[in-house]
Enzyme design. Structure first.
Site, PDB file in Angstrom:
ATOM      1  CG  ASP A  27      -3.877  58.610  55.606  1.00  0.00           C
ATOM      2  OD1 ASP A  27      -2.927  59.409  55.597  1.00  0.00           O
ATOM      3  OD2 ASP A  27      -4.438  58.193  54.580  1.00  0.00           O
ATOM      4  CD  GLU A  34      -5.741  58.777  50.923  1.00  0.00           C
ATOM      5  OE1 GLU A  34      -5.344  59.563  50.037  1.00  0.00           O
ATOM      6  OE2 GLU A  34      -4.956  58.101  51.623  1.00  0.00           O
ATOM      7  CG  HIS A  89      -1.311  56.883  48.084  1.00  0.00           C
ATOM      8  ND1 HIS A  89      -0.809  57.958  48.768  1.00  0.00           N
ATOM      9  CD2 HIS A  89      -0.297  56.392  47.321  1.00  0.00           C
ATOM     10  CE1 HIS A  89       0.461  58.141  48.417  1.00  0.00           C
ATOM     11  NE2 HIS A  89       0.796  57.199  47.542  1.00  0.00           N
ATOM     12  CG  ASP A 126      -1.922  55.023  53.409  1.00  0.00           C
ATOM     13  OD1 ASP A 126      -1.715  53.879  52.958  1.00  0.00           O
ATOM     14  OD2 ASP A 126      -1.841  56.054  52.714  1.00  0.00           O
TER      15      ASP A 126
END
Length: 608
Positions: free
Chosen positions: A64, A66, A205, A210
Site C-alpha cells: 500500500d 500513501e 490510511h 493497510d
C-alpha cells in the site's frame, strides 16, 4: 523511520490461510465466516498436473502507498508498506516513510496523519525504490485499487531510470467485485472488506497497517474462489465470473490435449472450425477459455458454441505459428479476425504497354514491389515512386505512334514528360521504367535518392509542412522496399536449415524451402543434432516455387520465418545458396529512417 524497515516473521497471520490447508485436488475449502452460503463444492476440480502455478506456491507482495495526491508523476509517495506472503505464511514486511520533496497538503494530513515534519528525516524515493523493488522481485503484486498504487510505482521507476519489471498484479477491489455481491458487503472499501473477513488489523490510511489488512482480505477472497475452480495463479489472473456454469463444465474438452506446444481448433455443432490459436501448453491454454477471464464477447460466444477441441502437437513454437497461419487460411474461422487471407496482399507493378505506369494490383507477378498490407499503403508508395522517376500517373493507354492526347497539369508542373501528347518518346521515357526495375531488383536505389533530393529542395525553400509530408511518404516507400528485399531474398533460397537453442540447452530446427516451413523438429539436450537434421531434411515437404518475388509463398509466413531467423542465438546449419540481401537496396537507409522516426516523435511531443 529514516530507512526502509524489513522484518521477517515466521508465524501465520490471524486467519487460517486458505493456501495452507490446500490439498492436491483443491486449494481452498468453502468459506467459514458467513459471507453468504457460497457455491457448493465442485467435483470437477483440476488435478495436480493441470495446475499452472499453484496459489499455495505463489509468493505475493501485498503493498500500500500513501501519497500527497492522486496524480502519478505530479504528486509524490509519502509512505510504503508491504507484506510478503506465501502459502498463508508471512515471510517478511517492508515499511518506510518517504520524503516527497514537497509539503503534504492539509487534506492528506487529515486523512493519513502524516505531516511534513514527520517526513523531514525520511529517505527520498531514490533510496527507497531500489530496496522495495528488490523486496518485491519475482513476486505477484497485490494492492487494494492496484491501478492507483502501481501507477505511482511506474511513474517513479520511469523518473529514476528503473525498468518497470512488469509483474503480475492482483487488485483486491476488482477481485472483490467479481466474487462478492451487494448482499455480502455494502461497498468494496478496504475497511468494509476487512470487517467482513474479520481482519486482525483495522485499516487507518497508514501503509503497513493497510497492507496487513489487505493480506487478510486477499486470503478471504481466495477461500471463496477455491470452490469456483480457481487454484492457480494463471486462473486467478484470468478469473471472470461472467463465465457461466455451463461453460465451466466444458473444461473436460481439454482433458485429452497434451501439455506440449501446438495449435488448437475449437469446433462447433456441425464440426465447423470456430477458432484457431496457438499455445506453448495446449491443455493449460484451452482450459483457460472455460475457467478464466475472457473479456472479448465474441470469444465467450464461441466457447458457448464449441462442442470439441482438437489439438495438433508441434515440435516448437515456430511450427505452431506457421500451422496456425495455414489453418486460418484453410478454414477461415468465424471467430478469428486476422490472417484469413494469406494471399490478400497488395503489390505495385509496372503495366505492360509502351509507356508503362505503376499499378496497384492484387495478383502478384514477377518484378512487383511488395507485399503491402493495405491498398492505401501501396498507392502511396506508387505515387512517391512515380514522382521520383517521372513515370506517368494517368490511366489511359498511349500508342507508340501518333499520340493524340493533351498535356495535363502534371506536365505543366514538370512532373510528367507528357508522352500522351507526343512530347516524350519511348526511349526518353524508358530511364524511369528502368529505375523502378533496378530498385525492385536491388541493383540501384536511385529513385530513393531522387525523392530525398526533392524533399531537401522543399525544406530549403522553407516549405516545411510539405517537406514533412514528403518525408513521411518517402519513409513508407523505404520501409516497403527494404521489407520486400528481405522477404524476397529468403524466399529465393531452395533450402535452408537453421537451429535455435531451446530453454533446456537443446536445439529447435527448421527446414525452409522457398520461403515456406518444410519441416520442423527438436534435438533434446544430449542428443546428437546432425542425425536429427538429416532426418528432418529427408522428411521435409517438397516445395515447388511459384511466381513473384516470394516464389508463391504467403507473405505472412515468409515474414514469420524471417523474424525467427533473425532472433539472437539462431544459427544457420546449412543453405543451398548464399542468403544475401541486395547491396544497393534500401538496407543502407536504416540510419535515415531512424532520424525520421526521431523527428516524428519530437514533432508529436511538441504538439502534445
Amino acid at each position: 523511520m529514516s530507512d526502509p524497515l524489513l522484518t521477517k516473521r515466521g508465524t501465520n497471520g490471524p486467519l487460517m490461510r486458505a493456501a495452507s490447508r490446500a490439498n492436491v485436488m483443491s486449494l481452498v475449502s468453502a468459506p467459514s465466516r458467513g459471507v453468504g452460503a457460497g457455491p457448493p463444492p465442485r467435483t470437477d476440480q483440476l488435478s495436480f498436473d493441470e495446475l499452472g502455478t499453484p496459489l499455495r506456491d505463489t509468493t505475493f507482495v501485498v503493498f500500500d502507498l500513501e501519497t500527497t495526491g492522486t496524480r502519478p508523476g505530479r504528486d509524490a509517495i509519502t509512505e510504503i508498506g508491504a507484506v510478503k506472503v506465501r502459502g498463508g505464511e508471512v515471510l517478511g514486511e517492508f515499511a518506510t516513510l518517504v520524503d516527497p520533496g514537497m509539503p503534504v497538503p492539509p487534506q492528506i494530513v487529515a486523512l493519513t496523519g502524516i505531516t511534513t515534519a514527520m517526513l523531514h528525516d525520511a529517505p527520498p524515493i531514490s533510496r527507497v525504490l531500489p530496496a522495495f523493488l528488490e523486496f518485491a522481485a519475482g513476486a505477484v503484486l497485490v494492492a487494494h485499487n492496484a491501478p492507483f498504487d502501481t501507477g505511482f510505482l511506474r511513474a517513479v521507476c520511469s523518473e529514476h531510470g528503473y525498468a518497470w519489471p512488469k509483474p503480475a498484479v492482483v487488485c483486491t477491489v476488482r477481485l472483490a467485485r467479481r466474487v462478492l455481491s451487494r448482499q455480502d458487503t455494502p461497498n468494496y472499501r478496504l475497511s468494509a472488506l476487512a470487517a467482513l473477513f474479520g481482519a486482525s488489523t483495522t485499516p487507518n490510511h497508514r501503509a503497513l497497517v493497510d497492507a496487513r489488512a489487505t493480506v487478510d482480505v486477499l486470503h478471504g477472497l481466495l477461500e471463496l474462489l477455491g470452490p469456483l475452480g480457481v487454484h492457480s495463479l494463471e486462473e486467478l489472473i484470468d478469473y471472470l465470473p461472467e463465465v457461466t456454469p455451463a461453460q465451466r463444465s466444458k473444461r473436460g474438452l481439454a482433458a485429452h490435449l497434451p501439455e506440449r506446444p501446438g495449435v488448437y481448433l475449437f469446433r462447433g455443432p456441425s464440426e465447423e472450425v470456430l477458432y484457431v490459436g496457438t499455445a506453448s501448453n495446449l491443455r493449460r491454454r484451452v482450459r483457460q477459455y472455460f475457467t478464466g477471464s475472457e473479456s472479448r464477447g465474441r470469444i465467450r460466444e464461441m466457447v458457448a458454441l464449441a462442442q470439441r477441441v482438437d489439438g495438433i502437437e508441434c515440435a516448437h513454437a515456430l511450427e505452431a505459428q506457421v500451422r496456425e497461419l495455414r489453418l486460418l487460411a484453410a478454414h477461415r474461422p468465424a471467430y478469428n479476425r486476422r490472417s484469413k487471407n494469406p494471399h490478400g496482399s497488395w503489390w505495385v507493378a509496372l503495366t505492360e504497354e509502351a509507356f508503362p505506369r505503376l499499378s496497384v494490383v492484387r495478383t502478384v507477378r514477377d518484378g512487383a514491389l511488395g507485399p503491402f498490407r493495405t491498398q492505401a499503403a501501396a498507392r502511396l508508395a506508387a505515387d512517391v515512386l512515380a514522382g521520383a522517376t517521372g513515370l506517368r500517373t494517368c490511366t489511359q493507354r498511349i500508342p507508340v505512334r501518333a499520340p493524340s492526347g493533351r498535356p495535363c497539369v502534371l506536365a505543366e508542373l514538370g512532373r510528367c514528360g507528357a508522352p500522351c501528347a507526343g512530347l516524350q518518346s519511348e526511349s526518353e521515357y524508358s530511364p524511369g521504367v528502368n529505375a523502378v526495375i533496378d530498385l525492385v531488383d536491388g541493383r540501384s536505389a536511385a529513385p530513393l535518392e531522387t525523392a530525398l533530393r526533392q524533399l531537401e529542395t522543399l525544406a530549403e525553400a522553407r516549405h516545411f509542412e510539405q517537406a514533412a509530408r514528403r518525408r513521411d511518404e518517402l519513409a513508407v516507400l523505404v520501409r516497403a522496399v527494404d521489407r520486400a528485399h528481405r522477404l524476397s531474398a529468403l524466399a529465393a533460397i531452395p533450402e535452408l536449415v537453421a537451429a535455435a537453442p531451446d530453454s533446456s540447452r537443446g536445439w529447435e530446427f527448421a527446414v525452409l524451402r522457398y520461403g515456406r516451413l518444410a519441416s520442423a523438429g527438436v534435438a533434446r539436450r544430449g542428443v546428437a543434432p546432425m542425425p536429427v537434421v538429416e532426418a528432418l531434411v529427408a522428411a521435409a515437404e517438397t516445395v515447388d516455387p511459384g511466381p513473384g518475388p516470394l516464389r508463391g509463398a504467403p507473405a505472412e509466413e515468409v515474414g514469420l520465418l524471417l523474424r525467427w531467423l533473425t532472433r539472437p542465438g539462431v544459427r544457420l546449419v546449412r543453405t543451398a545458396v548464399p542468403w544475401a540481401e541486395p547491396a544497393h537496396g534500401a538496407g543502407g537507409w536504416e540510419s535515415w529512417l531512424a532520424r525520421v522516426e526521431t523527428a516524428v516523435s519530437l514533432e508529436y511531443t511538441e504538439r502534445e
